[in-house]
Each structure stands twice: as structure tokens, then as C-alpha cells.
Motif scaffolding. Structure first.
Motif, PDB file in Angstrom:
ATOM      1  N   MET A   1       0.835  -1.182   0.000  1.00 40.77           N
ATOM      2  CA  MET A   1       0.000   0.000   0.000  1.00 40.77           C
ATOM      3  C   MET A   1       0.874   1.238   0.000  1.00 40.77           C
ATOM      4  SD  MET A   1      -2.903   1.085   2.766  1.00 40.77           S
ATOM      5  CE  MET A   1      -3.891  -0.333   2.285  1.00 40.77           C
ATOM      6  N   GLU A   2       0.631   2.124  -0.963  1.00 38.50           N
ATOM      7  CA  GLU A   2       1.476   3.316  -1.136  1.00 38.50           C
ATOM      8  C   GLU A   2       0.961   4.479  -0.295  1.00 38.50           C
ATOM      9  OE1 GLU A   2       4.195   3.822  -2.848  1.00 38.50           O
ATOM     10  OE2 GLU A   2       4.378   2.028  -4.088  1.00 38.50           O
ATOM     11  N   ILE A   3       1.879   5.093   0.461  1.00 44.99           N
ATOM     12  CA  ILE A   3       1.556   6.241   1.311  1.00 44.99           C
ATOM     13  C   ILE A   3       2.413   7.431   0.868  1.00 44.99           C
ATOM     14  CG2 ILE A   3       1.608   7.165   3.661  1.00 44.99           C
ATOM     15  CD1 ILE A   3       1.161   4.352   4.686  1.00 44.99           C
ATOM     16  N   LEU A   4       1.771   8.583   0.703  1.00 40.51           N
ATOM     17  CA  LEU A   4       2.484   9.806   0.350  1.00 40.51           C
ATOM     18  C   LEU A   4       2.567  10.698   1.588  1.00 40.51           C
ATOM     19  CD1 LEU A   4       3.784  11.665  -1.774  1.00 40.51           C
ATOM     20  CD2 LEU A   4       1.490  12.558  -2.258  1.00 40.51           C
ATOM     21  N   LYS A  43       1.650  12.071 -11.956  1.00 40.83           N
ATOM     22  CA  LYS A  43       2.544  11.170 -12.687  1.00 40.83           C
ATOM     23  C   LYS A  43       2.023   9.740 -12.625  1.00 40.83           C
ATOM     24  CE  LYS A  43       6.621  10.398 -10.952  1.00 40.83           C
ATOM     25  NZ  LYS A  43       8.023  10.646 -10.496  1.00 40.83           N
ATOM     26  N   ARG A  44       1.536   9.330 -11.467  1.00 42.30           N
ATOM     27  CA  ARG A  44       0.980   7.990 -11.329  1.00 42.30           C
ATOM     28  C   ARG A  44      -0.262   7.822 -12.206  1.00 42.30           C
ATOM     29  NH1 ARG A  44       1.958   4.788  -6.677  1.00 42.30           N
ATOM     30  NH2 ARG A  44       3.912   5.395  -5.728  1.00 42.30           N
ATOM     31  N   GLN A  45      -1.111   8.838 -12.198  1.00 40.02           N
ATOM     32  CA  GLN A  45      -2.325   8.765 -13.000  1.00 40.02           C
ATOM     33  C   GLN A  45      -1.987   8.723 -14.489  1.00 40.02           C
ATOM     34  OE1 GLN A  45      -5.037  12.167 -12.852  1.00 40.02           O
ATOM     35  NE2 GLN A  45      -6.755  10.757 -12.725  1.00 40.02           N
ATOM     36  N   LEU A  46      -1.018   9.519 -14.909  1.00 41.15           N
ATOM     37  CA  LEU A  46      -0.633   9.589 -16.319  1.00 41.15           C
ATOM     38  C   LEU A  46      -0.104   8.256 -16.820  1.00 41.15           C
ATOM     39  CD1 LEU A  46      -0.196  11.422 -18.827  1.00 41.15           C
ATOM     40  CD2 LEU A  46       2.088  11.903 -17.927  1.00 41.15           C
TER      41      LEU A  46
END
Length: 238
Positions: A1-4, A43-46
Motif C-alpha cells: 500500500m502506497e503512502i504519500l 505522474k501515477r495517474q498519467l
């Protein structure tokens, strides 16, 4: 799970990133500005990547206000991510403003990593165990379309804040049943805010001002003295 992690204090940012990486289910990324954080998300969405599941957000950033960032995230990404504010601002007005903008929780500095991890687990557990919600609720003259995130009264759209909308959906999901203050607080603001009954009173008052013909004599959001609130279909329902 990615956390920013969005935190301009490098020491705190590095500490959080290191602590979270010791938990095998989390992968953490740290940025020091709102601009860099937004760039990471876009960037992730792109590139078709998975969006961040959680954002840990400081409010006082060098290039803007974290509360404005919350509003922007909620407008762009309606179904997530989980947002937990980590801030040295500990007054009630800042907490209410952040929660009203769409934050899921507010943790005042200084805090322990143990408390942060416990709150993360609690929020993620609730999200993971929630049953799929009914997409459209009709209660008297109200229509709540959860897929479109819209609320209409007698066909006219009503503008609600993210917290007002979540509270109305919770009442609609349990329409006709009484929801206690503690149940509402736990569902909307998290288990650590179960004693903050004034949060519920404030937001019920705001909803009544927007939805009721006469907020002093509400048809829809009824008070059950000493217990909580329930959503009714109108004057004919006792």
C-alpha cells in the motif's frame, strides 16, 4: 500500500518514511512541497499506476496551505485517498476546517508512531469491511446519488461540503433508524473523536440549514433526545 508523506520538516519526513517502511504492508514516499506532491499524484495517474492509498499531510507547507490541498484532492479524486493531517496546529478551528475540507483524521504534533499506525489500521479496517453502499437514496423530497456525489431537494441540487455529504450519506444508509452521537463520530471522524459531540451538533445544524424548509422544525433530520439523530421522509413520519 502506497503512502504519500507531505512534510517540509526533513527530519520528520525521514522519520515517518523510515518507520512506515518497517511495516511490510506499507511503501512510503516523501515530498516537502504541495507542488511536488501533486506532481507525484499526476505522474501515477498519467502512467496508469495505482493511486496513493493514504496521504499524511502537514498543513503549513512552504508553497501553500494544506487545507486548500485537501479540497483540491477531494475535487479531483472523489473515491480516495485516505487523508490524515499531521499538524502542530492544535486548536479546534483548524481541526474543524481540515475535517470540513475532507480530511479523514487529524493528529496533533507531537505524536507517537504507534498512535499513527493504530489510526491507519482503524481507518483502513473500516474502509475494507464496509459493505457496498446503495447508490441512490430517496427520502421524501431528497435524492442522494452516491455515484454522482450529488444531493437534490425537490429536484434542485444542494451544495454540501465533503463532511456534510458524508454525514448525510451515513444517515441515509441507516434511514429511519436512530444513530447515536458516538456512532456518527466514529464513522465520520474516527474512534479517537468519539467524545467530541459538538462536531455532530455543528454539522447537523449546517445540514438542516441547507435541507430543511424550517431548520427550527426539521422534517428530515430528527433529534432523538439524549440518543442521537435519524433521517425521516417528512412530516408524515413519526
Amino acid at each position: 500500500m502506497e503512502i504519500l508523506i507531505i512534510e517540509d520538516d526533513q527530519g520528520i519526513g525521514n522519520f515517518l518514511q523510515t518507520a512506515l517502511r518497517h511495516e511490510p504492508q506499507y511503501q512510503a514516499r516523501h515530498t516537502a512541497t504541495l507542488r511536488d506532491a501533486w506532481r507525484e499524484m499526476e505522474k501515477r495517474q498519467l502512467h496508469g499506476g495505482e493511486p496513493f492509498a493514504v496521504i499524511l499531510l502537514d498543513l503549513g507547507l512552504p508553497d501553500g496551505n494544506g487545507q486548500d490541498f485537501i479540497t483540491r484532492v477531494r475535487a479531483r479524486y472523489a473515491d480516495g485517498p485516505l487523508i490524515i493531517v499531521l499538524s502542530a496546529r492544535n486548536n479546534e478551528a483548524d481541526k474543524i476546517q481540515a475535517l470540513d475540507a475532507g480530511a479523514d483524521d487529524y493528529l496533533a504534533k507531537p505524536f507517537t508512531i504507534g498512535e499513527l499506525l493504530a489510526r491507519l489500521r482503524a481507518h483502513l479496517r473500516r474502509r475494507g469491511s464496509a459493505e457496498p453502499a446503495e447508490k441512490i437514496w430517496r427520502v421524501g423530497g431528497l435524492e442522494i446519488d452516491d455515484s454522482a456525489h450529488t444531493v437534490k431537494k425537490n429536484g434542485d441540487e444542494v451544495a454540501l461540503t465533503p463532511t456534510e455529504y458524508r454525514l448525510l450519506c451515513l444517515l441515509a444508509e441507516h434511514r429511519g433508524s436512530v444513530l447515536s452521537h458516538r456512532k456518527i463520530l466514529s464513522s465520520i471522524w474516527g474512534d479517537n473523536n468519539r467524545e467530541q459531540a459538538h462536531y455532530v451538533r455543528i454539522y447537523v445544524k449546517r445540514l438542516r440549514e441547507k435541507l430543511e424548509d424550517d431548520p427550527a422544525a426539521p422534517e428530515y433530520i430528527r433529534t432523538e433526545q439524549g440518543t442521537g439523530y435519524r433521517l425521516c421522509s417528512g412530516r408524515t413520519e413519526s
